[in-house]
Scaffold this motif. Structure first.
Motif, PDB file in Angstrom:
ATOM      1  N   ILE A 156       0.842  -1.193   0.000  1.00 25.58           N
ATOM      2  CA  ILE A 156       0.000   0.000   0.000  1.00 25.58           C
ATOM      3  C   ILE A 156       0.879   1.245   0.000  1.00 25.58           C
ATOM      4  O   ILE A 156       2.014   1.227   0.479  1.00 25.58           O
ATOM      5  N   GLN A 157       0.309   2.330  -0.529  1.00 23.22           N
ATOM      6  CA  GLN A 157       0.885   3.661  -0.392  1.00 23.22           C
ATOM      7  C   GLN A 157      -0.255   4.625  -0.060  1.00 23.22           C
ATOM      8  O   GLN A 157      -1.334   4.544  -0.657  1.00 23.22           O
ATOM      9  N   TYR A 158       0.010   5.516   0.875  1.00 22.70           N
ATOM     10  CA  TYR A 158      -1.016   6.453   1.335  1.00 22.70           C
ATOM     11  C   TYR A 158      -0.415   7.846   1.367  1.00 22.70           C
ATOM     12  O   TYR A 158       0.690   8.047   1.874  1.00 22.70           O
ATOM     13  N   PHE A 159      -1.140   8.813   0.787  1.00 22.01           N
ATOM     14  CA  PHE A 159      -0.676  10.198   0.698  1.00 22.01           C
ATOM     15  C   PHE A 159      -1.661  11.109   1.435  1.00 22.01           C
ATOM     16  O   PHE A 159      -2.474  11.787   0.799  1.00 22.01           O
ATOM     17  N   PRO A 160      -1.620  11.121   2.769  1.00 18.92           N
ATOM     18  CA  PRO A 160      -2.591  11.931   3.511  1.00 18.92           C
ATOM     19  C   PRO A 160      -2.368  13.430   3.343  1.00 18.92           C
ATOM     20  O   PRO A 160      -3.310  14.215   3.440  1.00 18.92           O
ATOM     21  N   LEU A 161      -1.132  13.837   3.110  1.00 25.10           N
ATOM     22  CA  LEU A 161      -0.781  15.238   2.915  1.00 25.10           C
ATOM     23  C   LEU A 161       0.149  15.351   1.718  1.00 25.10           C
ATOM     24  O   LEU A 161       0.773  14.366   1.308  1.00 25.10           O
ATOM     25  N   GLU A 162       0.257  16.545   1.195  1.00 26.38           N
ATOM     26  CA  GLU A 162       1.133  16.748   0.047  1.00 26.38           C
ATOM     27  C   GLU A 162       2.579  16.439   0.392  1.00 26.38           C
ATOM     28  O   GLU A 162       3.342  15.975  -0.462  1.00 26.38           O
ATOM     29  N   ASN A 163       2.962  16.674   1.635  1.00 23.53           N
ATOM     30  CA  ASN A 163       4.351  16.487   2.033  1.00 23.53           C
ATOM     31  C   ASN A 163       4.561  15.267   2.930  1.00 23.53           C
ATOM     32  O   ASN A 163       5.573  15.159   3.618  1.00 23.53           O
ATOM     33  N   LEU A 164       3.603  14.334   2.924  1.00 23.07           N
ATOM     34  CA  LEU A 164       3.731  13.126   3.744  1.00 23.07           C
ATOM     35  C   LEU A 164       3.327  11.910   2.925  1.00 23.07           C
ATOM     36  O   LEU A 164       2.241  11.873   2.335  1.00 23.07           O
ATOM     37  N   ILE A 165       4.201  10.918   2.882  1.00 20.17           N
ATOM     38  CA  ILE A 165       3.939   9.662   2.175  1.00 20.17           C
ATOM     39  C   ILE A 165       4.163   8.508   3.145  1.00 20.17           C
ATOM     40  O   ILE A 165       5.210   8.433   3.804  1.00 20.17           O
ATOM     41  N   LEU A 166       3.186   7.628   3.241  1.00 19.39           N
ATOM     42  CA  LEU A 166       3.278   6.428   4.064  1.00 19.39           C
ATOM     43  C   LEU A 166       3.181   5.205   3.154  1.00 19.39           C
ATOM     44  O   LEU A 166       2.428   5.208   2.178  1.00 19.39           O
ATOM     45  N   ASP A 167       3.926   4.169   3.465  1.00 18.08           N
ATOM     46  CA  ASP A 167       3.846   2.954   2.658  1.00 18.08           C
ATOM     47  C   ASP A 167       4.059   1.736   3.543  1.00 18.08           C
ATOM     48  O   ASP A 167       4.648   1.817   4.629  1.00 18.08           O
ATOM     49  N   GLY A 168       3.582   0.614   3.069  1.00 19.31           N
ATOM     50  CA  GLY A 168       3.734  -0.639   3.796  1.00 19.31           C
ATOM     51  C   GLY A 168       3.690  -1.813   2.846  1.00 19.31           C
ATOM     52  O   GLY A 168       3.111  -1.732   1.747  1.00 19.31           O
ATOM     53  N   GLU A 169       4.317  -2.897   3.257  1.00 22.68           N
ATOM     54  CA  GLU A 169       4.344  -4.095   2.432  1.00 22.68           C
ATOM     55  C   GLU A 169       4.464  -5.312   3.317  1.00 22.68           C
ATOM     56  O   GLU A 169       5.129  -5.280   4.366  1.00 22.68           O
ATOM     57  N   VAL A 170       3.824  -6.412   2.926  1.00 21.24           N
ATOM     58  CA  VAL A 170       3.910  -7.659   3.677  1.00 21.24           C
ATOM     59  C   VAL A 170       3.925  -8.816   2.687  1.00 21.24           C
ATOM     60  O   VAL A 170       3.266  -8.764   1.634  1.00 21.24           O
ATOM     61  N   ARG A 171       4.686  -9.847   3.003  1.00 25.64           N
ATOM     62  CA  ARG A 171       4.733 -11.037   2.149  1.00 25.64           C
ATOM     63  C   ARG A 171       4.818 -12.285   3.019  1.00 25.64           C
ATOM     64  O   ARG A 171       5.664 -12.392   3.908  1.00 25.64           O
ATOM     65  N   PHE A 172       3.930 -13.223   2.737  1.00 28.12           N
ATOM     66  CA  PHE A 172       3.881 -14.514   3.414  1.00 28.12           C
ATOM     67  C   PHE A 172       4.198 -15.582   2.381  1.00 28.12           C
ATOM     68  O   PHE A 172       3.609 -15.616   1.300  1.00 28.12           O
ATOM     69  N   ALA A 173       5.137 -16.475   2.692  1.00 29.58           N
ATOM     70  CA  ALA A 173       5.506 -17.547   1.764  1.00 29.58           C
ATOM     71  C   ALA A 173       5.713 -18.843   2.543  1.00 29.58           C
ATOM     72  O   ALA A 173       6.530 -18.896   3.461  1.00 29.58           O
ATOM     73  N   LYS A 174       4.969 -19.871   2.176  1.00 30.24           N
ATOM     74  CA  LYS A 174       5.041 -21.181   2.851  1.00 30.24           C
ATOM     75  C   LYS A 174       5.496 -22.223   1.846  1.00 30.24           C
ATOM     76  O   LYS A 174       4.895 -22.396   0.785  1.00 30.24           O
ATOM     77  N   TYR A 175       6.596 -22.921   2.180  1.00 28.63           N
ATOM     78  CA  TYR A 175       7.154 -23.938   1.295  1.00 28.63           C
ATOM     79  C   TYR A 175       6.850 -25.333   1.828  1.00 28.63           C
ATOM     80  O   TYR A 175       7.049 -25.622   3.011  1.00 28.63           O
ATOM     81  N   ASP A 176       6.380 -26.197   0.964  1.00 31.25           N
ATOM     82  CA  ASP A 176       6.138 -27.609   1.280  1.00 31.25           C
ATOM     83  C   ASP A 176       7.112 -28.429   0.446  1.00 31.25           C
ATOM     84  O   ASP A 176       6.897 -28.642  -0.753  1.00 31.25           O
ATOM     85  N   LEU A 177       8.214 -28.881   1.068  1.00 36.37           N
ATOM     86  CA  LEU A 177       9.301 -29.510   0.334  1.00 36.37           C
ATOM     87  C   LEU A 177       9.167 -31.027   0.310  1.00 36.37           C
ATOM     88  O   LEU A 177       8.524 -31.631   1.172  1.00 36.37           O
TER      89      LEU A 177
END
Length: 588
Positions: free
Chosen positions: A449-470
């Protein structure tokens, strides 16, 4: 009201650095001209970005997509920015591309960084890029040497013609470090643990402005040699042929046809231990057609790989040779109900050649003798939802499932000899790793995600889940189940002050490890392996600030691993504690 908003934003940055604690060292934040390595959703053309006299209308047939750029969510003890993330935000809209900066910090950290370019006649731009970073390491944690240094020196040329643009760049990289992660023995302080990797790269790229027939051509080459005389040569050529913007009757549907043709050759020769030798020559064909109407589209294609492989080592009397043909599905659709809601899905696959250079980027502590073979993604299905809400909130969420062969990951090495002595090679203290392979299935969920609540403020976040069955291994070693990051960028004081925050998080990781003791008479070393050891998760918090005293002069401060957690990236390899680095930057 504006003052309240600014105050709340500053409080957010400060609070974030405490609320998401635990840490690991972060890579130095450099204002490089190269693209930032931060994971974000980027709204961009899938073709080459518009630069200078680059005609945007002739590339407009390509779809606008949101993509998540995958980079290692790891901030390890190693000082190289290649393996970490550039967590410092940049001033936007600056006209000065030329700069020199210098900084110093604790742990004996020294930074020297510069990027200089000029435009000659006929729209030819030439320039140079230099980066040097060193640290004295963890002297209080290890009696032996853990210092590291990294340097890259590059030169580039850009030419903007009437029909296309041309780029060529050359770079020499030197990475000088130690196999310092000894956890099962106590060697002397003067033990030699040195490893050094030299790599020279030359890349060329030509992109035609129109998508008629030959779209672009890329040539890459790499030459690597390390302290233990391992050598690797790699060359690849990729040409994209295309015909875009063909109208299908009066339906309003446009057709794009593409054909990618690639050649890649890799030869790797190791000089110690088993003296593995690997040689690969891969030819790839990737035809596809795309039907597009507005923001909705359907892409259908395939990928074919023709691989010639040769392997040998001291245990094989003859060279092992194989020739194999692979087919992979390629398809994707997007249904754009609105800018806010775009549903997409598809299937892909491919063959990736695992090179010594690539493995070193993931884990610099591997022993200089690896059995190399490619990883095959037979198929990977995925579905997702992305959108842009009033250009204020952007998101991309997807889930996938795939089947893979020869998934590569890293297993800890035992001692290579049981003689009761500490007079050993740098890699012979159970302090290195080797690539291992297994077949299996992978399930993944990721969101950004990216969020721009103000012209001079940028917030971002990222998540990744990975499950391996070997198939053979119960756990995939040194791969976290969950990776995540959050970030913020805030400008104030009439855009003279730039503040940044980046938090990087990972769940616990499983690894194997060894307990070593002396037994018998005469004394010998005996090892006991733990196949279910835990390295531990981490939360790595980073703050940065840059203040423009003058349009050509600024000062900066970087704070990495601010909670001073001595977590490990791999078993035995602790990262630096809390780091503070300050410096000056001159632009012109």
């Amino acid at each position: 009201m504006n003052r309240r908003i600014q105050l709340l934003s500053i409080i957010f940055l400060g609070f974030s650095s405490v609320a998401f604690s635990q840490i690991k060292e972060e890579k130095l934040i450099l204002n490089k001209k190269r693209e930032p390595e931060v994971k974000k959703i980027e709204k961009k053309k899938t073709s080459v970005e518009t630069i200078k006299n680059y005609p945007p209308e002739e590339k407009s047939q390509n779809p606008v997509k949101y993509t998540i750029t995958d980079v290692p969510a790891v901030s390890d003890f190693k000082t190289s920015t290649i393996q970490g993330e550039d967590v410092a935000p940049k001033f936007d809209g600056t006209a000065q591309n030329n700069y020199v900066q210098f900084g110093m910090g604790n742990f004996g950290k020294i930074l020297a960084d510069a990027n200089i370019s000029t435009t000659l006649e006929n729209k030819i731009e030439v320039g140079a890029d230099v980066h040097v970073l060193s640290t004295q390491g963890l002297k209080k944690d290890y009696a032996w040497d853990s210092k590291q240094s990294n340097a890259t020196i590059g030169a580039f040329l850009n030419s903007y013609g009437d029909k296309g643009k041309f780029n060529v760049n050359a770079e020499y990289g030197l990475n000088n470090y130690n196999y310092y992660g000894i956890y099962a023995l106590e060697p002397a302080s003067d033990v030699d643990l040195k490893q050094k990797v030299n790599q020279f790269k030359v890349n060329g790229y030509y992109d035609f402005y129109s998508n008629e027939i030959l779209n672009d051509v890329r040539v890459k080459s790499s030459f690597l040699k390390d302290h233990f005389d391992a050598q690797e040569n790699q060359v690849s050529i990729l040409a994209n042929f295309s015909k875009h913007g063909v109208e299908v009757g009066k339906s309003g549907i446009n057709l794009n046809a593409d054909l990618g043709v690639g050649l890649e050759s890799v030869k790797t020769d190791f000089a110690i231990r088993d003296k593995n030798l690997a040689s690969f020559f891969n030819t790839n064909l990737a035809p596809k057609v795309t039907f597009r109407k507005g923001d909705s589209y359907l892409m259908l294609g395939s990928s074919f790989s023709f691989l010639n492989a040769k392997n040998s080592n001291d245990f094989f009397a003859e060279q092992l040779k194989s020739n194999k043909t692979y087919w992979f599905p390629q398809a994707e659709f997007q249904f754009a109900a609105a800018n806010e809601f775009k549903f997409y899905g598809g299937v892909d696959g491919g063959l990736k050649l695992n090179t010594y250079s690539d493995l070193l980027q993931q884990n610099p502590f591997i022993v200089s003798d690896q059995y190399l073979k490619p990883t095959e993604t037979k198929y990977h299905f995925y579905v997702g939802l992305r959108g842009d809400i009033d250009e204020t909130f952007k998101y991309d969420i997807s889930a996938g499932y795939g089947k893979m062969r020869d998934i590569v990951f890293f297993k800890a090495n035992d001692l290579f000899g049981n003689d009761y002595t500490l007079n050993r090679s740098a890699y012979n203290f159970a302090n290195t790793f080797s690539a291992v392979y297994d077949d299996g299935n992978v399930s993944d969920i990721k969101g950004s995600i990216q969020y721009f609540p103000l012209e001079n403020l940028i917030l971002d976040g990222e998540v990744r889940f990975a499950k391996y069955d070997l198939k053979n291994y119960e756990n995939i070693y040194n791969v976290p189940l969950l990776n995540a990051s959050i970030g913020a960028k805030y400008t104030m004081l009439d855009k003279k002050l730039l503040l940044g925050f980046k938090g990087i998080f990972a769940s616990d990781r499983t690894t194997n490890s060894f307990a070593i003791e002396g037994v018998g008479s005469p004394m010998l070393y005996q090892s006991t392996e733990d196949t279910n050891d835990k390295v531990g998760g981490y939360a790595d918090l980073n703050l940065s600030a840059e203040y423009k005293i003058h349009k050509n002069f600024s000062i900066f401060a970087l704070g990495n691993n601010l909670l001073s957690s001595k977590y490990q990236t791999y078993k035995g390899y602790k990262v630096l504690g809390a780091q503070i680095l300050g410096g000056v930057k001159i632009t012109f």
